[in-house]
Design a protein around this motif. Sequence first.
Motif, PDB file in Angstrom:
ATOM      1  N   SER A 354       0.847  -1.198   0.000  1.00 55.97           N
ATOM      2  CA  SER A 354       0.000   0.000   0.000  1.00 55.97           C
ATOM      3  C   SER A 354       0.875   1.237   0.000  1.00 55.97           C
ATOM      4  O   SER A 354       1.975   1.242   0.562  1.00 55.97           O
ATOM      5  CB  SER A 354      -0.930   0.012   1.221  1.00 55.97           C
ATOM      6  OG  SER A 354      -0.200   0.055   2.439  1.00 55.97           O
ATOM      7  N   PHE A 355       0.379   2.278  -0.660  1.00 53.54           N
ATOM      8  CA  PHE A 355       1.115   3.537  -0.770  1.00 53.54           C
ATOM      9  C   PHE A 355       0.132   4.693  -0.629  1.00 53.54           C
ATOM     10  O   PHE A 355      -1.022   4.592  -1.049  1.00 53.54           O
ATOM     11  CB  PHE A 355       1.815   3.651  -2.133  1.00 53.54           C
ATOM     12  CG  PHE A 355       2.683   2.475  -2.476  1.00 53.54           C
ATOM     13  CD1 PHE A 355       4.016   2.451  -2.101  1.00 53.54           C
ATOM     14  CD2 PHE A 355       2.162   1.394  -3.172  1.00 53.54           C
ATOM     15  CE1 PHE A 355       4.820   1.366  -2.422  1.00 53.54           C
ATOM     16  CE2 PHE A 355       2.948   0.307  -3.495  1.00 53.54           C
ATOM     17  CZ  PHE A 355       4.278   0.289  -3.112  1.00 53.54           C
ATOM     18  N   SER A 356       0.602   5.793  -0.069  1.00 54.43           N
ATOM     19  CA  SER A 356      -0.192   7.020  -0.067  1.00 54.43           C
ATOM     20  C   SER A 356       0.742   8.215  -0.106  1.00 54.43           C
ATOM     21  O   SER A 356       1.875   8.165   0.373  1.00 54.43           O
ATOM     22  CB  SER A 356      -1.110   7.106   1.160  1.00 54.43           C
ATOM     23  OG  SER A 356      -0.362   7.219   2.360  1.00 54.43           O
ATOM     24  N   THR A 380      -3.665   0.685  -3.418  1.00 55.76           N
ATOM     25  CA  THR A 380      -3.738  -0.579  -2.684  1.00 55.76           C
ATOM     26  C   THR A 380      -3.457  -1.697  -3.680  1.00 55.76           C
ATOM     27  O   THR A 380      -4.242  -1.911  -4.615  1.00 55.76           O
ATOM     28  CB  THR A 380      -5.125  -0.768  -2.049  1.00 55.76           C
ATOM     29  OG1 THR A 380      -5.415   0.347  -1.200  1.00 55.76           O
ATOM     30  CG2 THR A 380      -5.169  -2.052  -1.235  1.00 55.76           C
ATOM     31  N   LYS A 381      -2.334  -2.391  -3.519  1.00 51.44           N
ATOM     32  CA  LYS A 381      -1.947  -3.473  -4.424  1.00 51.44           C
ATOM     33  C   LYS A 381      -2.314  -4.806  -3.779  1.00 51.44           C
ATOM     34  O   LYS A 381      -1.844  -5.121  -2.675  1.00 51.44           O
ATOM     35  CB  LYS A 381      -0.452  -3.424  -4.723  1.00 51.44           C
ATOM     36  CG  LYS A 381      -0.015  -4.442  -5.768  1.00 51.44           C
ATOM     37  CD  LYS A 381       1.473  -4.342  -6.045  1.00 51.44           C
ATOM     38  CE  LYS A 381       1.873  -5.293  -7.182  1.00 51.44           C
ATOM     39  NZ  LYS A 381       1.527  -6.696  -6.890  1.00 51.44           N
ATOM     40  N   PHE A 382      -3.157  -5.566  -4.449  1.00 54.35           N
ATOM     41  CA  PHE A 382      -3.640  -6.814  -3.875  1.00 54.35           C
ATOM     42  C   PHE A 382      -2.682  -7.960  -4.163  1.00 54.35           C
ATOM     43  O   PHE A 382      -1.993  -7.983  -5.188  1.00 54.35           O
ATOM     44  CB  PHE A 382      -5.039  -7.132  -4.406  1.00 54.35           C
ATOM     45  CG  PHE A 382      -6.082  -6.174  -3.891  1.00 54.35           C
ATOM     46  CD1 PHE A 382      -6.649  -6.355  -2.652  1.00 54.35           C
ATOM     47  CD2 PHE A 382      -6.451  -5.064  -4.642  1.00 54.35           C
ATOM     48  CE1 PHE A 382      -7.584  -5.470  -2.157  1.00 54.35           C
ATOM     49  CE2 PHE A 382      -7.384  -4.169  -4.165  1.00 54.35           C
ATOM     50  CZ  PHE A 382      -7.956  -4.373  -2.912  1.00 54.35           C
ATOM     51  N   SER A 383      -2.660  -8.909  -3.236  1.00 54.48           N
ATOM     52  CA  SER A 383      -1.791 -10.071  -3.361  1.00 54.48           C
ATOM     53  C   SER A 383      -2.198 -10.923  -4.560  1.00 54.48           C
ATOM     54  O   SER A 383      -3.389 -11.094  -4.855  1.00 54.48           O
ATOM     55  CB  SER A 383      -1.877 -10.915  -2.077  1.00 54.48           C
ATOM     56  OG  SER A 383      -1.244 -12.161  -2.242  1.00 54.48           O
ATOM     57  N   ASP A 384      -1.209 -11.499  -5.240  1.00 49.87           N
ATOM     58  CA  ASP A 384      -1.486 -12.411  -6.349  1.00 49.87           C
ATOM     59  C   ASP A 384      -2.235 -13.654  -5.875  1.00 49.87           C
ATOM     60  O   ASP A 384      -2.874 -14.346  -6.673  1.00 49.87           O
ATOM     61  CB  ASP A 384      -0.178 -12.842  -7.022  1.00 49.87           C
ATOM     62  CG  ASP A 384       0.492 -11.696  -7.772  1.00 49.87           C
ATOM     63  OD1 ASP A 384      -0.206 -10.714  -8.099  1.00 49.87           O
ATOM     64  OD2 ASP A 384       1.715 -11.773  -7.997  1.00 49.87           O
ATOM     65  N   GLU A 401      -5.975  -0.964  -6.631  1.00 45.67           N
ATOM     66  CA  GLU A 401      -7.041   0.033  -6.584  1.00 45.67           C
ATOM     67  C   GLU A 401      -6.433   1.383  -6.221  1.00 45.67           C
ATOM     68  O   GLU A 401      -5.682   1.489  -5.248  1.00 45.67           O
ATOM     69  CB  GLU A 401      -8.098  -0.368  -5.550  1.00 45.67           C
ATOM     70  CG  GLU A 401      -9.334   0.515  -5.554  1.00 45.67           C
ATOM     71  CD  GLU A 401     -10.506  -0.187  -4.869  1.00 45.67           C
ATOM     72  OE1 GLU A 401     -11.120  -1.079  -5.508  1.00 45.67           O
ATOM     73  OE2 GLU A 401     -10.790   0.134  -3.701  1.00 45.67           O
ATOM     74  N   ASP A 402      -6.731   2.397  -7.016  1.00 44.95           N
ATOM     75  CA  ASP A 402      -6.190   3.737  -6.800  1.00 44.95           C
ATOM     76  C   ASP A 402      -7.314   4.700  -6.452  1.00 44.95           C
ATOM     77  O   ASP A 402      -8.452   4.532  -6.909  1.00 44.95           O
ATOM     78  CB  ASP A 402      -5.481   4.257  -8.058  1.00 44.95           C
ATOM     79  CG  ASP A 402      -4.198   3.508  -8.358  1.00 44.95           C
ATOM     80  OD1 ASP A 402      -3.757   2.722  -7.502  1.00 44.95           O
ATOM     81  OD2 ASP A 402      -3.640   3.703  -9.454  1.00 44.95           O
ATOM     82  N   ILE A 425     -12.100   7.228  -7.925  1.00 45.44           N
ATOM     83  CA  ILE A 425     -11.650   5.886  -7.577  1.00 45.44           C
ATOM     84  C   ILE A 425     -11.501   5.045  -8.843  1.00 45.44           C
ATOM     85  O   ILE A 425     -12.429   4.953  -9.651  1.00 45.44           O
ATOM     86  CB  ILE A 425     -12.639   5.202  -6.609  1.00 45.44           C
ATOM     87  CG1 ILE A 425     -12.745   6.007  -5.305  1.00 45.44           C
ATOM     88  CG2 ILE A 425     -12.204   3.772  -6.308  1.00 45.44           C
ATOM     89  CD1 ILE A 425     -13.787   5.476  -4.341  1.00 45.44           C
ATOM     90  N   PHE A 426     -10.338   4.439  -9.004  1.00 45.92           N
ATOM     91  CA  PHE A 426     -10.067   3.504 -10.088  1.00 45.92           C
ATOM     92  C   PHE A 426     -10.150   2.105  -9.479  1.00 45.92           C
ATOM     93  O   PHE A 426      -9.185   1.631  -8.871  1.00 45.92           O
ATOM     94  CB  PHE A 426      -8.688   3.775 -10.690  1.00 45.92           C
ATOM     95  CG  PHE A 426      -8.504   5.213 -11.140  1.00 45.92           C
ATOM     96  CD1 PHE A 426      -8.822   5.581 -12.436  1.00 45.92           C
ATOM     97  CD2 PHE A 426      -8.041   6.183 -10.258  1.00 45.92           C
ATOM     98  CE1 PHE A 426      -8.656   6.896 -12.859  1.00 45.92           C
ATOM     99  CE2 PHE A 426      -7.879   7.503 -10.669  1.00 45.92           C
ATOM    100  CZ  PHE A 426      -8.196   7.864 -11.975  1.00 45.92           C
TER     101      PHE A 426
END
Length: 456
Positions: A354-356, A380-384, A401-402, A425-426
């Motif tokens: 996650s990044f902000s 928010t980068k989801f786990s593979d 999700e951005d 929201i993307f």
Amino acid sequence: MQIALLSTLGAALPLHAEQPAQPDTLGGGLMSRPRLTGNWFGLRDDMARKGVTLDVDLYWMPQTIMSGGTDTVGGAWGNATATLELDTGKAGLWAGGHFKLQTVSSFGHNIMQETGALVPANITWMLPSPTKTDTGVQELSYTQFFSQKFGVTVGKINSIAPTNVLHGNYYTGFQNTALNLPLAMALVPLSAYGAGAIYLPSHDLTFAAMVLDPNGTIMDNDLGNAFDDGVMALTTMDMKVKPWDLPGHQNLTLAWSNKTRNSLTQDPGNLAAFLLTTRFPRLGDPGPVLGKILAQYPGIPTSSKPLNTENRTWAAVYSFEQFLWQPKGAPDRGLGLFFSAGVSDGKANPVKASFSLGVVGKGMVPGRPDDEFGIGWARTKFSDNFVPFLRDNFSLGLQREDVVELYYDAPVTPWLSISPSLQIIFPAMSKTVGANNNFQDLSTSYIAGVRVGIRF
């Protein structure tokens, strides 16, 4: 970004074990008093001098999906919080003690399921429960400082208490969950029984550690079940910095848990059970949305195998806040930058990273010293490992999700504020199941809202 643990300890272990600074008086004229109901004919001021404060805050937050999502609908959600605090030193009992009780209630209707996003577009939609309106105990804690440098806390602890200077106060700033919390810590409970310690070797350096019940929720008040499934342990280091004579701080927080959790990797025949029973405290309740998609796949035989599990999980987050400019002699005003980057093992935690990043301005508008504005971005980068069966068979995307959010907080009086906001929201999912059980594509969501806050 000061995250789970330091936010917890910022509320549960305030420096010197005292309440946040109170105005000299809660009285005054209607347009100038700090609280709508004033000082209760002097009683409230007298209580504060003796270490007792009682605040009731109401927040009403209508939001509308202007385009995107599953439908262009609106909802109006609200939270009411009641906070009672006792400073034992001011009360003439003993030095260094601090009791805190805080309840949170919800009312109205939210649009969590209609946004098309997996990350709640309003963090308060989860308070006190992500599934219905209710009332719960968010905090019931006792703190004792034994010196200026060391203190401990025990009780039911609010792990999302706003403590940052520039962001993270979801009652006046950003509303999106990803801009308030580092979602790499998605498995840290919002509120739980626990204990912790804080050590301040110097004015600029803070060390803290805490253990929480990993199953804790705002609605769970059964102390007898605490720690039945292991612990959630957190440790943090926070360092104040002052480059170019401008205040800031940097933070590193680590989380580890030995609770046995459902693994993200499951046999397709167990996916329905996995989505029905698995909860991620800081992601609301994505199970029903993904469960509807799974129901569209014909003929999945139910597996007789037990759910796969993981008995360890970890996450780490680095963050900072830094003022870039301040007017001379105004330490609470200026323009500042915040940043957060987190990572997890991605085995039981659906969020791999996650990044902000954002900019916040305080008191920068001429003639409006209390106004605040912000613009922020979060990913928010989801786990593979997160439901690959659904990704592959339905081309869901589900990679990241951005969100971009802008807000402006404009106090009308010291006790009344109005904060319009816009979120873009993307969504992580490229499609979902609509009201008629038909697949529909998901596109960028535009959500407009306003938050009205009243301090009684």
